[in-house]
Design an enzyme around this catalytic site. Sequence first.
Site, PDB file in Angstrom:
ATOM      1  N   SER A  45     -38.557  57.550   5.354  1.00 27.48           N
ATOM      2  CA  SER A  45     -39.079  58.807   5.891  1.00 27.48           C
ATOM      3  C   SER A  45     -37.869  59.676   5.737  1.00 27.48           C
ATOM      4  O   SER A  45     -37.939  61.118   6.249  1.00 27.48           O
ATOM      5  CB  SER A  45     -39.316  58.560   7.683  1.00 27.48           C
ATOM      6  N   GLU A  83     -29.741  45.357 -11.359  1.00 22.20           N
ATOM      7  CA  GLU A  83     -30.817  45.707 -10.718  1.00 22.20           C
ATOM      8  C   GLU A  83     -31.995  45.488 -11.417  1.00 22.20           C
ATOM      9  O   GLU A  83     -32.105  45.616 -12.844  1.00 22.20           O
ATOM     10  CB  GLU A  83     -30.810  47.389 -10.381  1.00 22.20           C
ATOM     11  N   HIS A 100     -30.441  58.743  11.267  1.00 21.31           N
ATOM     12  CA  HIS A 100     -30.442  58.372  12.710  1.00 21.31           C
ATOM     13  C   HIS A 100     -29.412  58.456  13.417  1.00 21.31           C
ATOM     14  O   HIS A 100     -28.176  58.292  12.766  1.00 21.31           O
ATOM     15  CB  HIS A 100     -31.091  56.692  12.711  1.00 21.31           C
ATOM     16  N   THR A 129     -34.972  52.290  -0.513  1.00 17.52           N
ATOM     17  CA  THR A 129     -34.158  53.353  -0.448  1.00 17.52           C
ATOM     18  C   THR A 129     -34.995  54.705  -0.874  1.00 17.52           C
ATOM     19  O   THR A 129     -34.789  55.718  -0.344  1.00 17.52           O
ATOM     20  CB  THR A 129     -32.879  53.288  -1.421  1.00 17.52           C
TER      21      THR A 129
END
Length: 324
Positions: free
Chosen positions: A119, A105, A123, A115
């Site tokens: 919001s 990373e 889903h 990530t």
Amino acid sequence: CQVLPHLFWDMTMAELDFVWYGQRYKEEQDWVKWRWQTTLLVNLQLPKGKKVKPQDLLPLDIDNRNFVKQAMKTDVIIIGGGIVGLSTAYQLLQLNPELTVTILEKENAVAKHQTGNNSGVIHSGIYYKPGSLKAQNCLRGYDMLLDFCKAQNIEYDLCGKIIVAIKPEEIAGLEALYQRGIQNGLSGLRFLSKEEITQHEPHCTGIKGIFVPQTGIVDYKGVANKLAEIIQKNPNGNIVLQSKIQAIVGGEHQAVVHTETERYEARLVINCAGLYCDKVASMAGENLNMKIIPFRGEYYAIKPGKAHLVKNLIYPVPDTNFPF
């Protein structure tokens, strides 16, 4: 030519490719010296069509004419420490505990990009074409996410959402969404009248709506941090931060991944670099006929004194002219 810090020079001569990395560092004294840690990557076409194997080459420390340390070996390298890369590593270690898995990373922590900036919605899958991979992955991922949250005591809330039509011309799109939800196996969907909309959200006005009970909210950064914690507790799992990929050299049975400071050798490299996955794929020699075009989303936070205006999730009917 003028030598600059962190120089990346790609020079091609005939069929011999050189990739040089320059690195600047400060000695204990007051003066600054240039030190070349040179990685020589050779792709030399031999007369019989054979190539020099990358694993046969070692980077040289030009200052001391000594070989620097060997590549660190692992079974699988995952590029990207977002929730996709972390979930991939988690599942690999669950399915095959003997594998060694290393996540590379580039940031100083996991979940620093998409990530950790979204919001937080779980889903339901109502929007996707029935039978499509998007629909299948969303529905399967929905169940897997909830199972993981329950097992790891991660808080989430299936608060449901309403999709609201505010103009007569949006009714057809709203009804098409309802049918998609039914075809995707969502239960408990129901249409809302104007009065029923206000029962769910007193300060929301519309002429017709849909209530979707499966939709919820979760802290995806918290989910990612829990995945990282589990991976790092596994003796075969490893997460290396601040490791930006500089080059990927593929061999017949393995690949060598170069970061700014280290070399890693693996039998398999998995690209989970998010919006940068096209660039990473190009580093590996893939000739892509596509390019990722990112776009930025912005969110507004309601002031604490006005939080009562919205109880849960309120969505408009999607505009087909703006599918994002």
